[in-house]
Each structure stands twice: as C-alpha cells, then as structure tokens.
Design a protein around this motif. Sequence first.
Motif, PDB file in Angstrom:
ATOM      1  N   ALA A   1       0.833  -1.212   0.000  1.00 53.72           N
ATOM      2  CA  ALA A   1       0.000   0.000   0.000  1.00 53.72           C
ATOM      3  C   ALA A   1       0.865   1.258   0.000  1.00 53.72           C
ATOM      4  O   ALA A   1       0.591   2.222  -0.728  1.00 53.72           O
ATOM      5  CB  ALA A   1      -0.946  -0.004   1.199  1.00 53.72           C
ATOM      6  N   LEU A   2       1.918   1.258   0.808  1.00 49.28           N
ATOM      7  CA  LEU A   2       2.798   2.426   0.857  1.00 49.28           C
ATOM      8  C   LEU A   2       3.581   2.596  -0.442  1.00 49.28           C
ATOM      9  O   LEU A   2       3.758   3.728  -0.922  1.00 49.28           O
ATOM     10  CB  LEU A   2       3.754   2.318   2.050  1.00 49.28           C
ATOM     11  CG  LEU A   2       3.112   2.595   3.405  1.00 49.28           C
ATOM     12  CD1 LEU A   2       3.989   2.069   4.531  1.00 49.28           C
ATOM     13  CD2 LEU A   2       2.838   4.080   3.570  1.00 49.28           C
ATOM     14  N   ALA A   3       4.047   1.509  -1.023  1.00 49.79           N
ATOM     15  CA  ALA A   3       4.761   1.595  -2.296  1.00 49.79           C
ATOM     16  C   ALA A   3       3.836   2.136  -3.382  1.00 49.79           C
ATOM     17  O   ALA A   3       4.239   2.987  -4.193  1.00 49.79           O
ATOM     18  CB  ALA A   3       5.330   0.235  -2.694  1.00 49.79           C
ATOM     19  N   GLY A   4       2.590   1.670  -3.397  1.00 54.02           N
ATOM     20  CA  GLY A   4       1.618   2.183  -4.366  1.00 54.02           C
ATOM     21  C   GLY A   4       1.325   3.654  -4.151  1.00 54.02           C
ATOM     22  O   GLY A   4       1.195   4.428  -5.110  1.00 54.02           O
ATOM     23  N   THR A   5       1.240   4.058  -2.887  1.00 52.88           N
ATOM     24  CA  THR A   5       1.006   5.467  -2.572  1.00 52.88           C
ATOM     25  C   THR A   5       2.185   6.313  -3.054  1.00 52.88           C
ATOM     26  O   THR A   5       1.994   7.370  -3.668  1.00 52.88           O
ATOM     27  CB  THR A   5       0.794   5.656  -1.052  1.00 52.88           C
ATOM     28  OG1 THR A   5      -0.269   4.805  -0.626  1.00 52.88           O
ATOM     29  CG2 THR A   5       0.442   7.096  -0.725  1.00 52.88           C
ATOM     30  N   CYS A   6       3.396   5.854  -2.790  1.00 53.24           N
ATOM     31  CA  CYS A   6       4.586   6.586  -3.249  1.00 53.24           C
ATOM     32  C   CYS A   6       4.650   6.641  -4.773  1.00 53.24           C
ATOM     33  O   CYS A   6       4.944   7.699  -5.350  1.00 53.24           O
ATOM     34  CB  CYS A   6       5.854   5.939  -2.702  1.00 53.24           C
ATOM     35  SG  CYS A   6       6.078   6.152  -0.934  1.00 53.24           S
ATOM     36  N   ALA A   7       4.381   5.512  -5.427  1.00 55.53           N
ATOM     37  CA  ALA A   7       4.451   5.466  -6.891  1.00 55.53           C
ATOM     38  C   ALA A   7       3.430   6.409  -7.524  1.00 55.53           C
ATOM     39  O   ALA A   7       3.770   7.166  -8.440  1.00 55.53           O
ATOM     40  CB  ALA A   7       4.239   4.035  -7.386  1.00 55.53           C
ATOM     41  N   THR A   8       2.204   6.384  -7.025  1.00 55.18           N
ATOM     42  CA  THR A   8       1.188   7.275  -7.605  1.00 55.18           C
ATOM     43  C   THR A   8       1.490   8.732  -7.273  1.00 55.18           C
ATOM     44  O   THR A   8       1.224   9.620  -8.082  1.00 55.18           O
ATOM     45  CB  THR A   8      -0.231   6.904  -7.140  1.00 55.18           C
ATOM     46  OG1 THR A   8      -0.267   6.868  -5.706  1.00 55.18           O
ATOM     47  CG2 THR A   8      -0.662   5.556  -7.712  1.00 55.18           C
ATOM     48  N   GLY A   9       2.055   8.984  -6.108  1.00 55.10           N
ATOM     49  CA  GLY A   9       2.452  10.346  -5.766  1.00 55.10           C
ATOM     50  C   GLY A   9       3.515  10.851  -6.716  1.00 55.10           C
ATOM     51  O   GLY A   9       3.456  11.983  -7.199  1.00 55.10           O
ATOM     52  N   TYR A  10       4.502  10.011  -7.005  1.00 54.32           N
ATOM     53  CA  TYR A  10       5.543  10.405  -7.953  1.00 54.32           C
ATOM     54  C   TYR A  10       4.960  10.613  -9.351  1.00 54.32           C
ATOM     55  O   TYR A  10       5.250  11.607 -10.020  1.00 54.32           O
ATOM     56  CB  TYR A  10       6.660   9.358  -8.000  1.00 54.32           C
ATOM     57  CG  TYR A  10       7.609   9.629  -9.138  1.00 54.32           C
ATOM     58  CD1 TYR A  10       8.517  10.679  -9.049  1.00 54.32           C
ATOM     59  CD2 TYR A  10       7.559   8.875 -10.298  1.00 54.32           C
ATOM     60  CE1 TYR A  10       9.371  10.966 -10.103  1.00 54.32           C
ATOM     61  CE2 TYR A  10       8.404   9.154 -11.355  1.00 54.32           C
ATOM     62  CZ  TYR A  10       9.302  10.205 -11.263  1.00 54.32           C
ATOM     63  OH  TYR A  10      10.127  10.491 -12.316  1.00 54.32           O
ATOM     64  N   VAL A  11       4.138   9.665  -9.805  1.00 52.42           N
ATOM     65  CA  VAL A  11       3.565   9.741 -11.154  1.00 52.42           C
ATOM     66  C   VAL A  11       2.784  11.046 -11.331  1.00 52.42           C
ATOM     67  O   VAL A  11       2.803  11.640 -12.413  1.00 52.42           O
ATOM     68  CB  VAL A  11       2.684   8.501 -11.440  1.00 52.42           C
ATOM     69  CG1 VAL A  11       1.805   8.687 -12.650  1.00 52.42           C
ATOM     70  CG2 VAL A  11       3.560   7.272 -11.600  1.00 52.42           C
ATOM     71  N   MET A  12       2.141  11.522 -10.286  1.00 49.38           N
ATOM     72  CA  MET A  12       1.376  12.771 -10.386  1.00 49.38           C
ATOM     73  C   MET A  12       2.277  13.974 -10.673  1.00 49.38           C
ATOM     74  O   MET A  12       1.785  15.010 -11.103  1.00 49.38           O
ATOM     75  CB  MET A  12       0.578  13.033  -9.102  1.00 49.38           C
ATOM     76  CG  MET A  12      -0.587  12.094  -8.941  1.00 49.38           C
ATOM     77  SD  MET A  12      -1.726  12.414  -7.565  1.00 49.38           S
ATOM     78  CE  MET A  12      -0.814  13.280  -6.365  1.00 49.38           C
ATOM     79  N   THR A  13       3.577  13.836 -10.433  1.00 45.72           N
ATOM     80  CA  THR A  13       4.489  14.962 -10.689  1.00 45.72           C
ATOM     81  C   THR A  13       5.061  14.931 -12.099  1.00 45.72           C
ATOM     82  O   THR A  13       5.766  15.859 -12.486  1.00 45.72           O
ATOM     83  CB  THR A  13       5.669  14.965  -9.679  1.00 45.72           C
ATOM     84  OG1 THR A  13       6.512  13.842  -9.929  1.00 45.72           O
ATOM     85  CG2 THR A  13       5.167  14.966  -8.246  1.00 45.72           C
ATOM     86  N   THR A  14       4.785  13.882 -12.860  1.00 44.10           N
ATOM     87  CA  THR A  14       5.321  13.774 -14.216  1.00 44.10           C
ATOM     88  C   THR A  14       4.431  14.515 -15.205  1.00 44.10           C
ATOM     89  O   THR A  14       3.236  14.729 -14.952  1.00 44.10           O
ATOM     90  CB  THR A  14       5.443  12.302 -14.652  1.00 44.10           C
ATOM     91  OG1 THR A  14       4.130  11.724 -14.718  1.00 44.10           O
ATOM     92  CG2 THR A  14       6.327  11.510 -13.684  1.00 44.10           C
TER      93      THR A  14
END
Length: 182
Positions: free
Chosen positions: A114-127
């Motif tokens: 869950a945390l990895a998914g949260t981090c990944a989607t958070g990063y993707v939102m900055t692209t």
Amino acid sequence: MIGAGGATPPATVKVWDPFVRIFHWSLVSCFVIAYATGDEIERVHVAAGYVIAGLLAARIVWGFVGPRHARFSSFVRPPRVALAYVRDVVMLRAPRYVGHNPAGGAMIVALLIALAGTCATGYVMTTDAYWGSKLIEHVHEFLANLTVGLVVAHVIGVLIMSFEHRENLVASMISGRKRAAD
C-alpha cells in the motif's frame, strides 16, 4: 537481576535490530507528516513521500539481507496460514511468536504494498504525462486512506496480541527485546 518483590524478571532476547526499529518509527513519523500535510503544505508532503519511498526501498533490501527476524523468509507465510492464525487469535488460542506471527507478516506485506503504491502514484502525479490526472490523484488518495485503515488494523492487532500474550509489543519495538520463548 531481581525485580520488585524479589521476583526475577523474565529473560529477554534481542528480536528487532536497530535498523528495523528506526525504520518502523521513521516510517510512522513520515507517514503522519505526509498524511497531515496532504494538499496543504505540498513541499513537506512531497519530501515526506520521498523519505517514505527511500525507507521502503531500504526495508525491502533489509528483508533479504538483514538478521533473522527482519528477513521476509522468517515471517511471510501463505494466506491460509495467516487466516488460520487470525482464527486462533479470535478463539484465544494463538501461539506466541518471538518474531512476527503469520498475521503480522501479512500485515507487513500489505503495508509495504500500500505504501509503495502510494509513493508510486504520488511520484507519477508529478510527471508531465499525469500532471493533473484526477484518476491518479484518486488512486493516490485511496491508497493513502487504505494505508490508514491498515495502520488501524495493525495497532489493534498489536494491542490484542500484547493482551493475549501478556507482553508489551510497543515497548519491544522500542527496546528491540522480547520475552524469551515460553
């Protein structure tokens, strides 16, 4: 060493190494900061997210090379084993584990995902490709809220097991020590 009333305190063993303990409490702190800041203080939110991502990467590596109780091989069990353990907890007959029990192992895996998914989607939102994407933003928020739910379940599980086995599991995550095997 003699305790109060002349009783000898139970023997303890080192279970949680310094890395696991520092990781755990750092992750707790960073998640609280990230969740509390959300859209309000974006710089702090993003910084906390990157620290969480780094912590997760380090913990995953440690799960393969760390000491016995830190290794995934010592606590990740099939779902049927974790569910059977939860059943035994409900029936007040769950065996005590010095390291993580099967339900605790499942919780660690769920939290890491869950945390990895949260981090990944958070990063993707900055692209550039996903800047302003409402879908990714909703997935990010869902995963963050799912993590909160998992944390609540984790804390409840820790309290139940502390009560059932008469040991302070929170204190053991601070000291690194638990009562020796029964």
